[in-house]
Design a protein around this motif. Structure first.
Motif, PDB file in Angstrom:
ATOM      1  N   THR A   1      70.059 127.151  79.354  1.00 46.37           N
ATOM      2  CA  THR A   1      69.766 127.304  77.926  1.00 46.37           C
ATOM      3  C   THR A   1      70.691 128.331  77.299  1.00 46.37           C
ATOM      4  O   THR A   1      71.170 128.154  76.169  1.00 46.37           O
ATOM      5  N   ARG A   2      70.969 129.413  78.020  1.00 47.56           N
ATOM      6  CA  ARG A   2      71.874 130.441  77.503  1.00 47.56           C
ATOM      7  C   ARG A   2      73.276 129.876  77.303  1.00 47.56           C
ATOM      8  O   ARG A   2      73.940 130.188  76.308  1.00 47.56           O
ATOM      9  N   TRP A   3      73.725 129.031  78.241  1.00 47.65           N
ATOM     10  CA  TRP A   3      75.047 128.419  78.080  1.00 47.65           C
ATOM     11  C   TRP A   3      75.052 127.418  76.928  1.00 47.65           C
ATOM     12  O   TRP A   3      76.059 127.278  76.229  1.00 47.65           O
ATOM     13  N   LEU A   4      73.943 126.729  76.713  1.00 44.95           N
ATOM     14  CA  LEU A   4      73.881 125.788  75.582  1.00 44.95           C
ATOM     15  C   LEU A   4      73.948 126.536  74.254  1.00 44.95           C
ATOM     16  O   LEU A   4      74.552 126.056  73.290  1.00 44.95           O
ATOM     17  N   PHE A   5      73.329 127.711  74.181  1.00 37.79           N
ATOM     18  CA  PHE A   5      73.503 128.547  72.985  1.00 37.79           C
ATOM     19  C   PHE A   5      74.978 128.860  72.776  1.00 37.79           C
ATOM     20  O   PHE A   5      75.475 128.882  71.655  1.00 37.79           O
ATOM     21  N   GLY A   6      75.668 129.101  73.884  1.00 33.37           N
ATOM     22  CA  GLY A   6      77.093 129.408  73.786  1.00 33.37           C
ATOM     23  C   GLY A   6      77.925 128.219  73.356  1.00 33.37           C
ATOM     24  O   GLY A   6      78.918 128.376  72.631  1.00 33.37           O
ATOM     25  N   TRP A   7      77.535 127.032  73.752  1.00 31.64           N
ATOM     26  CA  TRP A   7      78.336 125.856  73.417  1.00 31.64           C
ATOM     27  C   TRP A   7      78.110 125.406  71.976  1.00 31.64           C
ATOM     28  O   TRP A   7      79.042 125.037  71.268  1.00 31.64           O
ATOM     29  N   PHE A   8      76.862 125.418  71.518  1.00 34.07           N
ATOM     30  CA  PHE A   8      76.560 124.842  70.211  1.00 34.07           C
ATOM     31  C   PHE A   8      76.809 125.815  69.060  1.00 34.07           C
ATOM     32  O   PHE A   8      75.939 126.052  68.217  1.00 34.07           O
ATOM     33  N   GLY A   9      78.015 126.373  69.020  1.00 31.30           N
ATOM     34  CA  GLY A   9      78.434 127.163  67.861  1.00 31.30           C
ATOM     35  C   GLY A   9      79.212 126.261  66.921  1.00 31.30           C
ATOM     36  O   GLY A   9      80.428 126.390  66.764  1.00 31.30           O
ATOM     37  N   ILE A  10      78.509 125.338  66.289  1.00 28.89           N
ATOM     38  CA  ILE A  10      79.154 124.296  65.492  1.00 28.89           C
ATOM     39  C   ILE A  10      79.688 124.877  64.184  1.00 28.89           C
ATOM     40  O   ILE A  10      78.958 125.541  63.452  1.00 28.89           O
ATOM     41  N   ARG A  11      80.949 124.620  63.900  1.00 27.85           N
ATOM     42  CA  ARG A  11      81.582 125.111  62.674  1.00 27.85           C
ATOM     43  C   ARG A  11      81.702 123.977  61.675  1.00 27.85           C
ATOM     44  O   ARG A  11      81.989 122.834  62.052  1.00 27.85           O
ATOM     45  N   GLY A  12      81.506 124.273  60.383  1.00 28.55           N
ATOM     46  CA  GLY A  12      81.556 123.199  59.401  1.00 28.55           C
ATOM     47  C   GLY A  12      81.575 123.673  57.962  1.00 28.55           C
ATOM     48  O   GLY A  12      82.463 124.426  57.555  1.00 28.55           O
ATOM     49  N   VAL A  13      80.553 123.275  57.195  1.00 30.39           N
ATOM     50  CA  VAL A  13      80.566 123.446  55.743  1.00 30.39           C
ATOM     51  C   VAL A  13      80.551 124.918  55.345  1.00 30.39           C
ATOM     52  O   VAL A  13      81.192 125.310  54.362  1.00 30.39           O
ATOM     53  N   GLY A  14      79.843 125.761  56.095  1.00 30.17           N
ATOM     54  CA  GLY A  14      79.823 127.186  55.768  1.00 30.17           C
ATOM     55  C   GLY A  14      81.211 127.799  55.808  1.00 30.17           C
ATOM     56  O   GLY A  14      81.589 128.580  54.929  1.00 30.17           O
ATOM     57  N   SER A  15      81.976 127.437  56.831  1.00 28.98           N
ATOM     58  CA  SER A  15      83.349 127.947  56.925  1.00 28.98           C
ATOM     59  C   SER A  15      84.223 127.401  55.803  1.00 28.98           C
ATOM     60  O   SER A  15      85.090 128.107  55.275  1.00 28.98           O
ATOM     61  N   LEU A  16      84.008 126.134  55.427  1.00 30.17           N
ATOM     62  CA  LEU A  16      84.743 125.567  54.284  1.00 30.17           C
ATOM     63  C   LEU A  16      84.451 126.346  53.011  1.00 30.17           C
ATOM     64  O   LEU A  16      85.355 126.617  52.214  1.00 30.17           O
ATOM     65  N   TYR A  17      83.176 126.697  52.812  1.00 36.09           N
ATOM     66  CA  TYR A  17      82.818 127.461  51.607  1.00 36.09           C
ATOM     67  C   TYR A  17      83.517 128.814  51.594  1.00 36.09           C
ATOM     68  O   TYR A  17      84.120 129.210  50.588  1.00 36.09           O
ATOM     69  N   TYR A  18      83.424 129.545  52.696  1.00 38.06           N
ATOM     70  CA  TYR A  18      84.031 130.877  52.737  1.00 38.06           C
ATOM     71  C   TYR A  18      85.539 130.816  52.552  1.00 38.06           C
ATOM     72  O   TYR A  18      86.141 131.682  51.916  1.00 38.06           O
ATOM     73  N   LEU A  19      86.161 129.786  53.107  1.00 40.97           N
ATOM     74  CA  LEU A  19      87.599 129.629  52.930  1.00 40.97           C
ATOM     75  C   LEU A  19      87.937 129.398  51.460  1.00 40.97           C
ATOM     76  O   LEU A  19      88.844 130.040  50.910  1.00 40.97           O
ATOM     77  N   ALA A  20      87.210 128.477  50.822  1.00 42.54           N
ATOM     78  CA  ALA A  20      87.454 128.199  49.407  1.00 42.54           C
ATOM     79  C   ALA A  20      87.183 129.436  48.554  1.00 42.54           C
ATOM     80  O   ALA A  20      87.914 129.727  47.601  1.00 42.54           O
ATOM     81  N   TYR A  21      86.140 130.196  48.907  1.00 45.01           N
ATOM     82  CA  TYR A  21      85.817 131.424  48.172  1.00 45.01           C
ATOM     83  C   TYR A  21      86.956 132.442  48.320  1.00 45.01           C
ATOM     84  O   TYR A  21      87.348 133.088  47.335  1.00 45.01           O
ATOM     85  N   ALA A  22      87.462 132.568  49.525  1.00 44.86           N
ATOM     86  CA  ALA A  22      88.573 133.503  49.752  1.00 44.86           C
ATOM     87  C   ALA A  22      89.820 133.083  48.984  1.00 44.86           C
ATOM     88  O   ALA A  22      90.549 133.933  48.456  1.00 44.86           O
ATOM     89  N   TYR A  23      90.074 131.755  48.883  1.00 44.52           N
ATOM     90  CA  TYR A  23      91.213 131.269  48.104  1.00 44.52           C
ATOM     91  C   TYR A  23      91.106 131.705  46.642  1.00 44.52           C
ATOM     92  O   TYR A  23      92.116 132.009  45.999  1.00 44.52           O
ATOM     93  N   GLY A  24      89.912 131.744  46.134  1.00 46.52           N
ATOM     94  CA  GLY A  24      89.725 132.147  44.741  1.00 46.52           C
ATOM     95  C   GLY A  24      89.688 133.641  44.533  1.00 46.52           C
ATOM     96  O   GLY A  24      89.577 134.107  43.390  1.00 46.52           O
TER      97      GLY A  24
END
Length: 433
Positions: free
Chosen positions: A352-375
């Motif tokens: 279970t601890r390793w599954l916590f480590g694997w499921f660090g899924i990146r997506g829409v939140g990172s897109l938002y922060y990137l777009a915010y930083a661009y502005g």
């Protein structure tokens, strides 16, 4: 000649119909819906039919991307809050405290070291990269989140609560990086950053999430005793709660994402009739699915092969270290001594601890922060570098996590989840006020 808008409607309608009719088969395959949307988005972008064009003649509409992803995130974090029905006690939320208090900073500073040592960035720029990639995604991670409010699985609960919170709590580090871009003498703004962006914004987010949600629920209950809302309109109470909570919190410079997540928790607990909150959850989840399609289509449409290849070595280095070193090791450290909550097992199972480590899924939140930083100051070659690293990381996450989530979660449910579902989360520690 057929209007492109009409063609877009046809494509989206066809996509909705196909993925819905085939959802029973798709959900059993090592394949995520997000991966399908991403491929369709690429086909609709500059390398396909050119029907979606956020990039046009070298100009990138980052503001539109920011607004789209912002709306998707607030819907998703509210959904995360509504799914969680667990005592508001530190013991019951121990895994969340560990993932936010230890794993998120480890991820940010681990990536910052990668940026500083291997990518030629200074510390502020590297921290900005780490902060943009820090949020785990509440949108693309539906396969690994809580299935309903009665689900006590610790892995699903941890990933759901982490996704709901770190989309907001990565913001102070994003601000840190943005301030650094504007003024490398951190002594000029560090105290303001601590007071406003770290302390005030978090406190205001929590307070407004509680206050606005409680007021809206109180009004709803009071009016319902006099004349209930129309059944066809009642689901919009949830949407109104989201928009009011977010906007009112942003008015006072609080973290709106955090406030909306807290509002979801409050709404779930405030209705005496649990059926009402469940109906709101069903409505929000449907809306979330629709918005997921639009966002991933947009992501696919803005991908360009040439710049992705230009930064491919750097991107692959970040992906390899984040997915296979930083996140897994950080998760392992963060869960040291974590009680299992099961009478026959003292600590959390290593798998279970390793599954916590694997499921660090990146997506829409990172897109938002990137777009915010661009502005807000991220531009030129640094903007290109961070941007294409982020895009490539999200694509890699959609592929790797999309393929692995179904078989790994099926394995987890067969071998580990029965223990977790029968367990009661620890609740012996002082309750939150």
């Amino acid at each position: 000649m057929v209007d492109i808008y009409i063609v877009n409607l046809f494509i989206i309608g066809l996509l909705l119909l196909v993925v819905t009719l085939l959802s029973g088969w798709i959900s059993r395959l090592p394949l995520s819906f997000a991966l399908i949307y991403l491929l369709v988005g690429i086909l609709l972008g500059p390398y396909g039919f050119k029907l979606i064009q956020l990039r046009r003649e070298g100009v990138f509409n980052a503001e539109l991307l920011e607004r789209i992803t912002e709306f998707v995130v607030i819907i998703s974090v509210f959904s995360c809050g509504l799914k969680i029905l667990r005592p508001l006690k530190i013991g019951a939320w121990d895994i969340t405290v560990r993932l936010i208090g230890f794993l998120m900073p480890i991820s940010i500073f681990g990536l910052a070291i990668v940026g500083k040592v291997f990518l030629g960035m200074d510390w502020g720029e590297a921290i900005l990269l780490g902060a943009i990639l820090a949020p785990t995604d509440p949108v693309l991670a539906s396969e690994v989140q809580l299935t309903d409010v009665n689900d006590q699985d610790e892995l699903r609960f941890g990933l759901t609560s982490e996704g709901g919170l770190n989309d907001a709590l990565a913001f102070p580090f994003v601000y840190f990086g943005i301030y650094w871009l504007k003024d490398k003498n951190w002594e000029n703004w560090f105290k303001q950053w601590v007071a406003v962006d770290l302390v005030w914004a978090i406190a205001a987010g929590i307070a407004m999430g509680i206050l606005v949600a409680k007021v809206i629920v109180w009004l709803d209950k009071k009016i319902e005793r006099q004349r209930p809302a129309d059944e066809l309109m009642e689901d919009f109470i949830a949407l109104g709660t989201i928009l009011l909570t977010y906007s009112l919190t942003e008015f006072i410079n609080g973290y709106g994402f955090l406030a909306v997540f807290v509002a979801g928790l409050v709404v779930q607990r405030s209705y005496g009739n649990s059926e009402k909150s469940l109906e709101q959850l069903e409505f929000i989840e449907r809306l979330e699915k629709l918005l997921e399609i639009g966002t991933i289509l947009v992501l696919g449409s803005i991908l360009l092969f040439k710049p992705m290849l230009t930064y491919a070595t750097q991107s692959l280095l970040v992906i390899a270290l984040l997915f296979f070193v930083i996140r897994p090791v950080g998760a392992w450290i963060s869960t040291i001594g974590k009680p299992s909550g099961h009478p026959h097992h003292k600590t959390m199972h290593p798998a279970t601890r390793w599954l916590f480590g694997w499921f660090g899924i990146r997506g829409v939140g990172s897109l938002y922060y990137l777009a915010y930083a661009y502005g807000n100051g991220l531009e030129n070659s640094l903007g290109e570098q961070i941007g294409w690293i982020v895009y490539t990381t999200i694509v890699a996450s959609a592929i790797l996590h999309g393929i692995s989530s179904t078989p790994l979660m099926n394995w987890h449910e067969q071998h580990l989840s029965p223990e977790d579902r029968n367990a009661s989360p620890p609740s012996t520690v002082k309750e939150f006020e």
